[in-house]
Write a protein that holds these residues in place. Structure first.
Motif, PDB file in Angstrom:
ATOM      1  N   GLU A 133       0.839  -1.077  -0.146  1.00 24.81           N
ATOM      2  CA  GLU A 133       0.083  -0.003   0.063  1.00 24.81           C
ATOM      3  C   GLU A 133       0.935   1.301   0.166  1.00 24.81           C
ATOM      4  O   GLU A 133       0.206   2.337  -0.403  1.00 24.81           O
ATOM      5  CB  GLU A 133      -1.002   0.031   1.232  1.00 24.81           C
ATOM      6  N   GLN A 134       2.142   1.131   0.425  1.00 26.24           N
ATOM      7  CA  GLN A 134       2.932   2.175   0.330  1.00 26.24           C
ATOM      8  C   GLN A 134       4.172   1.856  -0.388  1.00 26.24           C
ATOM      9  O   GLN A 134       5.253   1.577   0.073  1.00 26.24           O
ATOM     10  CB  GLN A 134       3.553   2.545   2.009  1.00 26.24           C
ATOM     11  N   PHE A 135       3.959   1.601  -1.798  1.00 25.49           N
ATOM     12  CA  PHE A 135       5.056   1.128  -2.638  1.00 25.49           C
ATOM     13  C   PHE A 135       5.026   2.281  -3.810  1.00 25.49           C
ATOM     14  O   PHE A 135       4.316   3.016  -4.317  1.00 25.49           O
ATOM     15  CB  PHE A 135       4.503  -0.040  -3.382  1.00 25.49           C
ATOM     16  N   ASP A 136       6.347   2.342  -4.291  1.00 27.28           N
ATOM     17  CA  ASP A 136       6.729   3.059  -5.683  1.00 27.28           C
ATOM     18  C   ASP A 136       7.861   2.601  -6.033  1.00 27.28           C
ATOM     19  O   ASP A 136       9.002   2.103  -5.359  1.00 27.28           O
ATOM     20  CB  ASP A 136       7.098   4.816  -5.166  1.00 27.28           C
ATOM     21  N   VAL A 137       8.194   2.458  -7.422  1.00 31.36           N
ATOM     22  CA  VAL A 137       9.276   2.018  -8.074  1.00 31.36           C
ATOM     23  C   VAL A 137      10.101   3.030  -8.847  1.00 31.36           C
ATOM     24  O   VAL A 137       9.354   4.103  -9.439  1.00 31.36           O
ATOM     25  CB  VAL A 137       8.827   0.815  -9.135  1.00 31.36           C
ATOM     26  N   TYR A 138      11.164   3.141  -8.434  1.00 32.59           N
ATOM     27  CA  TYR A 138      12.260   4.234  -9.031  1.00 32.59           C
ATOM     28  C   TYR A 138      12.831   3.875 -10.444  1.00 32.59           C
ATOM     29  O   TYR A 138      12.960   4.665 -11.102  1.00 32.59           O
ATOM     30  CB  TYR A 138      13.052   4.790  -7.918  1.00 32.59           C
ATOM     31  N   ASP A 139      13.396   2.491 -10.241  1.00 34.60           N
ATOM     32  CA  ASP A 139      14.302   2.072 -11.570  1.00 34.60           C
ATOM     33  C   ASP A 139      14.368   0.613 -11.289  1.00 34.60           C
ATOM     34  O   ASP A 139      14.409   0.012 -10.109  1.00 34.60           O
ATOM     35  CB  ASP A 139      15.563   2.683 -11.651  1.00 34.60           C
ATOM     36  N   VAL A 140      14.379  -0.103 -12.390  1.00 40.29           N
ATOM     37  CA  VAL A 140      14.776  -1.480 -12.525  1.00 40.29           C
ATOM     38  C   VAL A 140      15.819  -1.779 -13.513  1.00 40.29           C
ATOM     39  O   VAL A 140      15.685  -1.385 -14.720  1.00 40.29           O
ATOM     40  CB  VAL A 140      13.491  -2.305 -12.573  1.00 40.29           C
ATOM     41  N   ARG A 141      16.877  -2.460 -13.111  1.00 40.87           N
ATOM     42  CA  ARG A 141      18.033  -2.593 -14.240  1.00 40.87           C
ATOM     43  C   ARG A 141      18.453  -3.951 -14.211  1.00 40.87           C
ATOM     44  O   ARG A 141      18.663  -4.706 -13.209  1.00 40.87           O
ATOM     45  CB  ARG A 141      19.172  -1.868 -13.750  1.00 40.87           C
ATOM     46  N   LEU A 142      18.802  -4.275 -15.422  1.00 42.96           N
ATOM     47  CA  LEU A 142      19.562  -5.601 -15.620  1.00 42.96           C
ATOM     48  C   LEU A 142      21.001  -5.569 -15.437  1.00 42.96           C
ATOM     49  O   LEU A 142      21.691  -4.759 -15.739  1.00 42.96           O
ATOM     50  CB  LEU A 142      19.298  -6.229 -17.125  1.00 42.96           C
ATOM     51  N   ASN A 143      21.439  -6.433 -14.713  1.00 41.95           N
ATOM     52  CA  ASN A 143      23.106  -6.905 -14.427  1.00 41.95           C
ATOM     53  C   ASN A 143      23.770  -6.873 -15.818  1.00 41.95           C
ATOM     54  O   ASN A 143      23.053  -7.331 -16.878  1.00 41.95           O
ATOM     55  CB  ASN A 143      23.140  -7.457 -13.254  1.00 41.95           C
ATOM     56  N   GLY A 144      25.126  -6.866 -15.445  1.00 43.63           N
ATOM     57  CA  GLY A 144      25.907  -6.796 -16.674  1.00 43.63           C
ATOM     58  C   GLY A 144      25.871  -8.261 -17.416  1.00 43.63           C
ATOM     59  O   GLY A 144      26.221  -8.257 -18.566  1.00 43.63           O
ATOM     60  N   ASP A 145      25.603  -9.356 -16.571  1.00 42.33           N
ATOM     61  CA  ASP A 145      25.826 -10.626 -17.080  1.00 42.33           C
ATOM     62  C   ASP A 145      24.438 -11.011 -17.475  1.00 42.33           C
ATOM     63  O   ASP A 145      24.236 -12.372 -17.775  1.00 42.33           O
ATOM     64  CB  ASP A 145      26.175 -11.496 -15.855  1.00 42.33           C
ATOM     65  N   PHE A 146      23.435 -10.186 -17.386  1.00 39.76           N
ATOM     66  CA  PHE A 146      22.031 -10.655 -17.824  1.00 39.76           C
ATOM     67  C   PHE A 146      21.361 -11.653 -17.283  1.00 39.76           C
ATOM     68  O   PHE A 146      20.276 -12.385 -17.860  1.00 39.76           O
ATOM     69  CB  PHE A 146      21.986 -10.693 -19.382  1.00 39.76           C
ATOM     70  N   ASN A 147      21.792 -11.828 -16.004  1.00 42.86           N
ATOM     71  CA  ASN A 147      21.141 -13.038 -15.188  1.00 42.86           C
ATOM     72  C   ASN A 147      20.581 -12.655 -13.708  1.00 42.86           C
ATOM     73  O   ASN A 147      20.153 -13.234 -13.010  1.00 42.86           O
ATOM     74  CB  ASN A 147      22.068 -14.096 -14.880  1.00 42.86           C
ATOM     75  N   ALA A 148      20.351 -11.154 -13.585  1.00 41.74           N
ATOM     76  CA  ALA A 148      19.758 -10.716 -12.507  1.00 41.74           C
ATOM     77  C   ALA A 148      19.388  -9.198 -12.871  1.00 41.74           C
ATOM     78  O   ALA A 148      19.521  -8.658 -13.788  1.00 41.74           O
ATOM     79  CB  ALA A 148      20.701 -10.709 -11.424  1.00 41.74           C
ATOM     80  N   ILE A 149      18.569  -8.905 -11.728  1.00 37.79           N
ATOM     81  CA  ILE A 149      18.077  -7.435 -11.786  1.00 37.79           C
ATOM     82  C   ILE A 149      17.973  -6.864 -10.497  1.00 37.79           C
ATOM     83  O   ILE A 149      18.213  -7.654  -9.650  1.00 37.79           O
ATOM     84  CB  ILE A 149      16.373  -7.395 -12.387  1.00 37.79           C
ATOM     85  N   TYR A 150      18.088  -5.444 -10.761  1.00 33.18           N
ATOM     86  CA  TYR A 150      18.280  -4.549  -9.321  1.00 33.18           C
ATOM     87  C   TYR A 150      17.020  -3.670  -9.394  1.00 33.18           C
ATOM     88  O   TYR A 150      16.620  -3.049 -10.539  1.00 33.18           O
ATOM     89  CB  TYR A 150      19.517  -3.758  -9.316  1.00 33.18           C
ATOM     90  N   ALA A 151      16.305  -3.749  -8.414  1.00 31.97           N
ATOM     91  CA  ALA A 151      14.905  -3.275  -8.335  1.00 31.97           C
ATOM     92  C   ALA A 151      15.024  -2.036  -7.139  1.00 31.97           C
ATOM     93  O   ALA A 151      15.146  -2.418  -6.030  1.00 31.97           O
ATOM     94  CB  ALA A 151      13.825  -3.813  -8.058  1.00 31.97           C
ATOM     95  N   LEU A 152      15.110  -0.715  -7.440  1.00 36.87           N
ATOM     96  CA  LEU A 152      15.072   0.545  -6.565  1.00 36.87           C
ATOM     97  C   LEU A 152      13.793   0.689  -6.491  1.00 36.87           C
ATOM     98  O   LEU A 152      13.020   1.315  -7.067  1.00 36.87           O
ATOM     99  CB  LEU A 152      15.929   1.628  -6.946  1.00 36.87           C
ATOM    100  N   LEU A 153      13.306   0.704  -4.995  1.00 37.17           N
ATOM    101  CA  LEU A 153      11.753   0.892  -4.697  1.00 37.17           C
ATOM    102  C   LEU A 153      11.685   1.276  -3.402  1.00 37.17           C
ATOM    103  O   LEU A 153      12.319   1.292  -2.299  1.00 37.17           O
ATOM    104  CB  LEU A 153      10.934  -0.294  -4.882  1.00 37.17           C
ATOM    105  N   ARG A 154      10.419   1.944  -3.049  1.00 33.14           N
ATOM    106  CA  ARG A 154      10.004   2.062  -1.896  1.00 33.14           C
ATOM    107  C   ARG A 154       9.010   0.816  -1.068  1.00 33.14           C
ATOM    108  O   ARG A 154       8.257   0.604  -2.026  1.00 33.14           O
ATOM    109  CB  ARG A 154       9.099   3.491  -1.848  1.00 33.14           C
ATOM    110  N   ASP A 155       9.483   0.481   0.014  1.00 37.80           N
ATOM    111  CA  ASP A 155       8.836  -0.371   0.608  1.00 37.80           C
ATOM    112  C   ASP A 155       8.311   0.166   1.976  1.00 37.80           C
ATOM    113  O   ASP A 155       9.107  -0.184   3.015  1.00 37.80           O
ATOM    114  CB  ASP A 155       9.493  -1.679   0.874  1.00 37.80           C
ATOM    115  N   GLY A 156       7.257   0.620   2.141  1.00 42.82           N
ATOM    116  CA  GLY A 156       6.621   1.411   3.446  1.00 42.82           C
ATOM    117  C   GLY A 156       7.532   2.577   3.573  1.00 42.82           C
ATOM    118  O   GLY A 156       7.464   3.637   2.574  1.00 42.82           O
TER     119      GLY A 156
END
Length: 770
Positions: free
Chosen positions: A194-217
């Motif tokens: 209910e207190q969520f916002d996403v700022y950015d999501v990025r694929l890592n350099g090896d294309f096997n993971a993602i980084y998600a910058l977000l608000r959680d509460g």
């Protein structure tokens, strides 16, 4: 604090409207910017406009811009959920996607290095289809202006991912802009949706993971998701994505061809309309066939027929109509025989290849279901049979119309007592065929449709009727079952076998032939079967996202719409030489954090926290430096971070000052902390904040003119662009000036203002001269 960085003012210009987004191309001197009107403008360093792409709709805003690495392709995300791929070189819209939510950000990943990534899987069949399949004929009847955001083709440069981030928290990955390569809903991985916002999501350099910058509460988190399917199946995915792009292009070609077919068929109807159809509609149903049969068999013409032949038409007029109809039907034949037939063959080839991939379970087990791929092949074969059925129907109509036209001209000459050439006299076989044609000109109406016919009678009391039985072709181009089925040839051996052995029709080894479906229905059935083929990679990749690390960056105030929120913006950079992924994020108005995630086996996280405020041991500074806040930041390259800051004052009416800060990451490396990645990490408790004024040779300040609000930099192009004056003024600087040029290029704020005015006046003068 370091001396002012070397920057050279290249020019400034007042824009005609507010600029909301900017992005530099990393290879060419091209900058793209989105306006408040929803337009996307691409221009050169010298202000020369290359192309302006209009807004896709009213009140649509540009949310994000991203250039494909080393290419002229630009991805644009709009507020109405549309994602468009724009080509600056051809000045066209390459393709488009439509989502049901507002776009937060779209971007291209770095290029996938095939030599490093293909690993154990090697395919020698790349573009082999060009050897076997003839190139599809261009469709000259299609107006390019009508093909706005429909997918037409896909990026042909280095393979990469297109990532689409929705404001709702859903993230979609597309490989080559064609293959849906998984998705993730971030709201399923937070404690306080209910207190969520996403700022950015990025694929890592090896294309096997993602980084998600977000608000959680009330926490700003960086979530790290690993994906085993992406790690193990990148090479097969590239192969599948290539064929997916070919299939989608062929689908678009089939759609365009059917649009041309519909237009050509409407031309045929238009040529038959007016005089011929007007006469047909004036007669009771069945009378045309009866009158023409009487004229053909007994040579007697009723008064209405004679009036039609001599008053409404003439020999010359009917020849003109006959030539027009023949030309339109020939065009229709060509579209079916060449374009549609060729597209069906191409589609079957690509689907057959994918079915072959499915049998290599070691590589494609998680991406392709062989049974679904074979079913798509059968649906494509059924479409191919329907194309041939339509082709035979059109050929039959062409022959019938030629025979009918020849008999009409012959009849007009006979009734007008003119000399008839010998070559115009019909043979016995042609007379029999003509009699059959005239009998079938008005098909018998269904007995149970009398009441419906009465309900459909127009004011003249004439039912909606067949136009010389042209419906036998037109019915194939409608999204409804056929009313006149193609006649079965009793001499065809395969038809006899199917009639005697029903099991053959149900056998999966044979292509089904549903005679009741129209061409449009068969096409839709094939497209649905093809879409089912590409469901499995999306499902497999989506299910493989596993949360491995949650990094708490800072505490945030509660989400209150009336109050000013803390400032959160971020920038991402893949450091190839250092094998790490770098992310810079502002965690408040005065504080920023640089995170470096190592992709090596050590699994280390390096964190550098800096603030704009002076520290307790900072020497005396200019008064503006005591009250700075972040406006924007971007990675200039792997060793420098470009920041945009403003001074703040509690005094009302005081105009803030803006500063460009070039921050050296290498100089600040001694102030960073290292951490081993764990399931949950709380960085505020394990890191120390340093003032950028206290780090030797780290921060280089440059005062700017006006109130600056946005920054766009490119280390490869050595340029920086700043938006000021309520985002209506764009100023471009050249970076990294040589030392011998520094004395000439370092300027004060006053000289900045003077040169900016001079550049604007010069530009306005040149515009007037033009």
């Amino acid at each position: 604090m370091a001396q002012a960085s070397s920057m050279k003012l290249l020019g400034a210009r007042n824009m005609t409207c507010i600029v909301e987004r900017m992005e530099w191309n990393n290879k060419m001197d091209l900058i793209a910017y989105g306006t408040e009107k929803g337009e996307v403008v691409i221009q050169r360093l010298n202000w020369q406009k290359i192309v302006t792409f209009p807004t896709p709709g009213e009140d649509v805003r540009v949310r994000s811009l991203s250039w494909q690495m080393d290419e002229t392709l630009l991805a644009v995300g709009y507020s109405n959920g549309k994602v468009a791929l724009l080509d600056a070189e051809s000045e066209t819209i390459i393709s488009g996607l439509i989502y049901d939510d507002d776009i937060k950000k779209v971007y291209f990943s770095k290029a996938i290095n095939c030599q490093e990534t293909l690993g154990s899987y090697t395919c020698n069949a790349k573009d082999k289809h060009k050897r076997f399949l003839p190139k599809l004929q261009p469709l000259t009847n299609i107006d390019p202006c009508l093909k706005s955001l429909d997918q037409k083709s896909f990026p042909k440069g280095s393979p990469c991912f297109l990532v689409v981030i929705m404001r709702s928290g859903k993230v979609h990955l597309l490989l080559l802009g064609a293959l849906q390569a998984g998705s993730i809903d971030l709201t399923q991985h937070v404690l306080h949706p209910e207190q969520f916002d996403v700022y950015d999501v990025r694929l890592n350099g090896d294309f096997n993971a993602i980084y998600a910058l977000l608000r959680d509460g009330q926490q700003l988190k960086m979530l790290h998701f690993h994906n085993q399917v992406l790690q193990d199946c990148m090479a097969p995915m590239l192969e599948l994505a290539t064929h997916c792009a070919h299939i989608l292009e062929t689908k678009n070609y089939i759609n365009d061809t059917q649009q041309c077919l519909t237009e050509a068929w409407e031309t045929v109807q238009l040529e038959m309309d007016n005089k011929l159809t007007k006469y047909a509609n004036s007669q009771a149903y069945g009378m045309i066939s009866a009158n023409f049969l009487e004229l053909h068999v007994f040579g007697f013409a009723t008064f209405e027929v004679e009036e039609f032949l001599f008053d409404t038409l003439s020999e010359k007029g009917f020849k003109k109509i006959a030539n027009s109809v023949d030309l339109s039907l020939n065009n229709l034949q060509g579209l079916v025989f060449k374009q549609l037939n060729g597209a069906a063959i191409n589609m079957f080839y690509f689907l057959n290849t994918i079915a072959g991939f499915g049998r290599m379970s070691h590589f494609f087990e998680s991406l392709i279901s062989p049974e679904v791929a074979v079913e798509a092949m059968r649906a494509c074969g059924a479409f191919y049979l329907k194309v041939h059925e339509l082709q035979r129907t059109i050929d039959s109509l062409v022959n019938d119309m030629k025979l009918f036209h020849a008999w009409m001209i012959f009849t007009i000459l006979r009734l007008s007592h003119q000399e008839i050439p010998d070559e115009m006299v019909l043979s016995e076989e042609e007379n029999v065929a003509l009699a059959d044609l005239l009998c079938a000109m008005e098909p018998d109406l269904d007995d149970g449709s009398d009441e419906d016919e009465d309900a459909e009678l127009p004011s003249a009391g004439v039912p909606t009727r067949s136009k010389f039985n042209l419906e036998r072709v037109g019915q194939y181009l409608e999204n409804a079952c056929l009313t006149q089925l193609y006649p079965v040839d009793p001499n065809q051996l395969w038809e006899q076998m199917l009639a005697e052995n029903e099991c053959l029709g149900q056998c999966p080894l044979f292509v089904p032939h549903d005679k009741k479906l129209s061409l449009v229905q068969q096409r839709d059935k094939m497209f649905n079967a093809i879409d089912a083929v590409f469901h499995k990679p999306t499902e497999s990749i989506s299910a493989s996202f596993k949360l491995s690390t949650a990094v708490v960056c800072c505490q945030l105030p509660p989400m209150e719409p009336e109050e000013e929120q803390d400032f959160v913006t971020c920038s991402y950079y893949v450091h190839e030489a250092g094998r790490c992924d770098m992310l810079a994020v502002t965690i408040s108005w005065q504080e920023a954090m640089v995170l470096e995630f190592s992709r090596a086996e050590d699994c280390l996280l390096r964190c550098t926290r800096v603030q704009l405020q002076p520290g307790p041991f900072t020497p005396q500074l200019h008064e503006d430096y005591y009250n700075l806040r972040f406006v924007d930041l971007q990675f200039y390259n792997e060793s420098s971070l470009s920041m945009l800051a403003q001074s703040t004052s509690s005094m009302p009416g005081v105009r803030p000052h803006s500063y460009f800060i070039q921050f050296s990451l290498s100089a600040a490396r001694n102030q960073s902390t290292q951490h081993h990645l764990a399931t949950l990490m709380n960085l505020p408790d394990a890191t120390v904040t340093h003032s950028i004024h206290d780090i030797p040779e780290a921060a280089a300040f440059k005062g700017l003119d006006g109130v600056c609000e946005m920054l766009a930099v490119s280390g490869s192009r050595k340029v920086a662009t700043v938006l000021s004056d309520r985002k209506r003024k764009m100023t471009i600087f050249e970076m990294e000036i040589e030392e011998e040029e520094e004395d000439d290029t370092e300027m004060s704020q006053t000289s900045f203002l003077e040169i900016s005015k001079e550049s604007i006046l010069a530009i306005n003068d040149s515009d007037k001269q033009d």
